[in-house]
Motif scaffolding. Structure first.
Motif, PDB file in Angstrom:
ATOM      1  N   VAL A   1      40.134  39.699  26.339  1.00 61.76           N
ATOM      2  CA  VAL A   1      39.735  40.959  26.636  1.00 61.76           C
ATOM      3  C   VAL A   1      39.705  40.666  28.395  1.00 61.76           C
ATOM      4  N   THR A   2      39.421  39.559  28.950  1.00 65.66           N
ATOM      5  CA  THR A   2      39.430  39.443  30.268  1.00 65.66           C
ATOM      6  C   THR A   2      40.930  39.549  30.997  1.00 65.66           C
ATOM      7  N   GLU A   3      41.961  38.951  30.277  1.00 66.54           N
ATOM      8  CA  GLU A   3      43.170  39.404  30.903  1.00 66.54           C
ATOM      9  C   GLU A   3      43.571  40.673  30.830  1.00 66.54           C
ATOM     10  N   ALA A   4      43.332  41.329  29.487  1.00 72.86           N
ATOM     11  CA  ALA A   4      43.590  42.877  29.501  1.00 72.86           C
ATOM     12  C   ALA A   4      42.787  43.613  30.536  1.00 72.86           C
ATOM     13  N   LEU A   5      41.729  43.461  30.766  1.00 73.63           N
ATOM     14  CA  LEU A   5      40.988  44.044  31.814  1.00 73.63           C
ATOM     15  C   LEU A   5      41.640  43.692  33.162  1.00 73.63           C
ATOM     16  N   ASP A   6      41.829  42.680  33.555  1.00 74.13           N
ATOM     17  CA  ASP A   6      42.645  42.455  34.612  1.00 74.13           C
ATOM     18  C   ASP A   6      43.883  43.195  34.962  1.00 74.13           C
ATOM     19  N   ASP A   7      44.865  43.311  33.888  1.00 77.26           N
ATOM     20  CA  ASP A   7      45.825  44.134  34.052  1.00 77.26           C
ATOM     21  C   ASP A   7      45.554  45.634  34.266  1.00 77.26           C
ATOM     22  N   VAL A   8      44.229  46.161  33.535  1.00 78.36           N
ATOM     23  CA  VAL A   8      43.983  47.515  33.674  1.00 78.36           C
ATOM     24  C   VAL A   8      43.544  47.686  35.184  1.00 78.36           C
ATOM     25  N   THR A   9      42.720  46.797  35.539  1.00 73.73           N
ATOM     26  CA  THR A   9      42.482  46.732  37.247  1.00 73.73           C
ATOM     27  C   THR A   9      43.580  46.911  38.055  1.00 73.73           C
ATOM     28  N   LYS A  10      44.589  45.945  37.761  1.00 70.96           N
ATOM     29  CA  LYS A  10      45.691  46.310  38.525  1.00 70.96           C
ATOM     30  C   LYS A  10      46.428  47.372  38.614  1.00 70.96           C
ATOM     31  N   ALA A  11      46.470  47.926  37.346  1.00 70.09           N
ATOM     32  CA  ALA A  11      47.212  49.280  37.049  1.00 70.09           C
ATOM     33  C   ALA A  11      46.552  50.496  37.846  1.00 70.09           C
ATOM     34  N   LEU A  12      45.161  50.559  37.852  1.00 73.80           N
ATOM     35  CA  LEU A  12      44.313  51.399  38.574  1.00 73.80           C
ATOM     36  C   LEU A  12      44.584  51.320  39.929  1.00 73.80           C
ATOM     37  N   ASP A  13      44.744  49.983  40.537  1.00 70.75           N
ATOM     38  CA  ASP A  13      44.843  50.019  41.894  1.00 70.75           C
ATOM     39  C   ASP A  13      46.110  50.578  42.583  1.00 70.75           C
ATOM     40  N   LEU A  14      47.116  50.873  41.599  1.00 69.27           N
ATOM     41  CA  LEU A  14      48.268  51.489  42.130  1.00 69.27           C
ATOM     42  C   LEU A  14      48.070  53.002  42.488  1.00 69.27           C
ATOM     43  N   GLN A  15      46.801  53.632  42.200  1.00 71.51           N
ATOM     44  CA  GLN A  15      46.429  54.893  42.586  1.00 71.51           C
ATOM     45  C   GLN A  15      47.587  55.849  42.319  1.00 71.51           C
ATOM     46  N   ILE A  16      48.175  55.809  41.018  1.00 72.94           N
ATOM     47  CA  ILE A  16      49.039  57.034  40.598  1.00 72.94           C
ATOM     48  C   ILE A  16      48.240  58.379  40.296  1.00 72.94           C
ATOM     49  N   GLY A  17      47.276  57.904  39.457  1.00 74.72           N
ATOM     50  CA  GLY A  17      46.422  59.150  39.335  1.00 74.72           C
ATOM     51  C   GLY A  17      47.025  59.755  38.044  1.00 74.72           C
ATOM     52  N   GLY A  18      46.385  61.060  37.888  1.00 76.68           N
ATOM     53  CA  GLY A  18      46.901  62.032  36.500  1.00 76.68           C
ATOM     54  C   GLY A  18      46.700  61.430  35.372  1.00 76.68           C
ATOM     55  N   LEU A  19      47.771  61.864  34.499  1.00 78.04           N
ATOM     56  CA  LEU A  19      48.008  61.344  33.244  1.00 78.04           C
ATOM     57  C   LEU A  19      47.646  59.636  33.040  1.00 78.04           C
ATOM     58  N   PHE A  20      48.596  59.168  33.732  1.00 78.56           N
ATOM     59  CA  PHE A  20      48.531  57.621  33.901  1.00 78.56           C
ATOM     60  C   PHE A  20      47.281  56.986  34.085  1.00 78.56           C
ATOM     61  N   GLN A  21      46.198  57.460  34.941  1.00 75.83           N
ATOM     62  CA  GLN A  21      45.006  56.989  35.054  1.00 75.83           C
ATOM     63  C   GLN A  21      44.207  57.151  33.933  1.00 75.83           C
ATOM     64  N   LYS A  22      44.266  58.419  33.170  1.00 72.22           N
ATOM     65  CA  LYS A  22      43.674  58.510  32.054  1.00 72.22           C
ATOM     66  C   LYS A  22      43.998  57.568  30.903  1.00 72.22           C
ATOM     67  N   GLU A  23      45.447  57.403  30.850  1.00 76.37           N
ATOM     68  CA  GLU A  23      45.866  56.519  29.688  1.00 76.37           C
ATOM     69  C   GLU A  23      45.358  55.070  29.989  1.00 76.37           C
TER      70      GLU A  23
END
Length: 465
Positions: free
Chosen positions: A400-422
């Protein structure tokens, strides 16, 4: 396939090596030769007294049970999704069957878990779906008195013969059922021999055999496989036999290691003496583990302790460790149980995938067996159930910790839209996997709504004047 084409081409006696099944059962329970030490192999020149002492000091490290549980428990960690669309008494009767499969109050989930454990241990387990001999006048009475089909398990060592057609479907099977009677220390058994074909059943016990026709059109015996098997092979050799034999080798190695440590692991006192009389007196000294080792006192050295070499003990320990790792490798569990290795990320992913696939195959076998049980229930009761059963098919273990860390890094990209939702939904799947289904769906809907509101606001603010 026409009826004439579906000819029986395989008719063989069921002749398993019973000692293999005995070894498997003993390896799982820790009984038999593992309990009394009879599975220890005596050394060539080992005296009966030493062998008896080694048996008394033996212990069994049970890896077979650990492997079975690790491969079966995840399949039943979540309750399978079961649904049926029978009407009226048909639905009520099948619902009661689900809650009392064997007539002893066992629910279908627990019954299938026990069946899969036996199937994984022996390679196959047979589920017999029989009906009560005295049929009630109506289905309402059948529900009230629990007078409808029931299931029980038959193990490979009980099966004496079988026949399959060229499609690998059972056309007849003969097995024995043993009833155990105990009175104090005295134990006796009575045996019934049952034979099922596609048209009849026969029961042979004390007295005259009883044979009756049934109208099922199939043999009401379902083979549940715990290993890969060729079509029509009802006695497959599973990988658990190899694991049980490795566990037998570990049992002997642990005994030899303990004997070595018991006899050699303690330092011995070396004591100088100067005459023969001194040697005689030395034998009476009890020090160290048992006595002292005398040597010529003219050497002018002080008493000291000597210790045996540790190489042999280390060799045995390394061999035991290697065999344990081999057990989990064979069982496809190197990434789950008992073995810690410094593997690359890709290697770990392959290990998890291998384990996940092994669990998914077992779940699919259980799912198919349940569907066949429902089919036989319909045949016995002349009812329509329209049963469906879905077992979980993904058993990945998520950090869980590693997976959430990956999620945080993905959100930091600030791509937005459908990417952010998924990405947000992925975080919910990881962190809230155990949430009740309704609340889980509500969280997912909330994410969809939030993203839509953001998109509408951005679209409004960014609209051309």
């Amino acid at each position: 396939m026409g009826e004439k084409e579906r000819v029986e081409i395989k008719s063989v006696p069921f002749l398993p090596v019973n000692c293999n099944y005995t070894l498997l059962d003993d390896a799982y329970t820790g009984g038999g030769g593992f309990l009394n030490g009879d599975y220890l192999i005596p050394h060539v020149r080992e005296t009966p007294d030493k062998y008896g002492r080694r048996k008394a000091l033996s212990y069994y490290a049970n890896y077979v049970k650990a492997v079975i549980n690790a491969l079966v428990d995840p399949v039943f960690r979540k309750v399978a999704a079961r649904n049926w669309e029978g009407q009226g008494t048909d639905s009520a009767m099948f619902s009661k069957f689900q809650n009392d499969v064997d007539g002893k109050g066992t629910k279908i989930q627990r019954f299938m878990k026990r069946a899969l454990k036996k199937a994984k241990l022996h390679g196959v387990c047979f589920i017999v779906v029989d009906n009560v001999p005295e049929q009630p006048l109506n289905k309402g009475e059948a529900i009230e008195k629990r007078a409808f089909p029931y299931a029980y398990l038959v193990f490979p060592k009980q099966v004496k013969a079988y026949e399959c057609d060229k499609a690998g479907v059972l056309t007849s099977i003969t097995y024995e059922i043993y009833a155990r009677r105990a009175s104090g220390a005295a134990v006796s058994y009575t045996t019934e021999r049952w034979t099922w074909t596609t048209t009849s059943w026969k029961r042979e016990a004390e007295g005259e055999p009883v044979e009756t026709e049934h109208k099922l059109g199939v043999v009401p015996v379902i083979p549940l496989f715990g290993t890969d098997a060729d079509e029509g092979d009802m006695q497959p050799i599973g990988d658990m036999l190899s694991i049980a034999r490795i566990n037998l080798a570990i049992f002997n190695l642990c005994s030899e290691l303990r004997e070595l440590l018991r006899n050699q692991a303690f330092a011995t006192l070396c004591y100088p003496v100067t005459d023969n009389a001194g040697f005689d007196e030395l034998n009476k000294i009890v020090t160290g583990t048992e006595n002292a080792l005398g040597y010529d006192g003219l050497a002018r050295t002080s008493p000291s302790y000597i210790a045996p070499p540790a190489e042999q003990a280390i060799l045995l320990q390394d061999e035991i460790k290697r065999l344990v790792e081999e057990i989990y490798r064979i069982a496809s569990l190197t990434s789950v149980v008992g073995v810690q290795q410094k593997n690359s990320g890709v290697a770990k992913e392959w290990d998890f995938e291998n384990t996940n696939q092994a669990l998914a195959d077992l779940a699919e076998n259980c799912q198919d067996a349940e569907m066949k049980m429902a089919f036989l229930f319909e045949k016995w009761t002349n009812s329509t159930i329209s049963y469906s059963c879905v077992y979980p098919d993904d058993f990945g273990i998520v950090d869980v910790t590693e997976a959430l860390d990956d999620v945080t890094k993905a959100l930091d990209l600030q791509i937005g839209g459908l990417f952010q939702k998924e990405v947000k939904k992925k975080a919910v799947e990881v962190y809230l996997a155990d949430l009740p289904e309704e609340r889980f769906d509500a969280v997912m809907e909330d994410i969809d709504q939030q993203i839509e509101e953001v998109q509408q606001a951005v679209g409004f603010e960014g609209a051309p004047e």
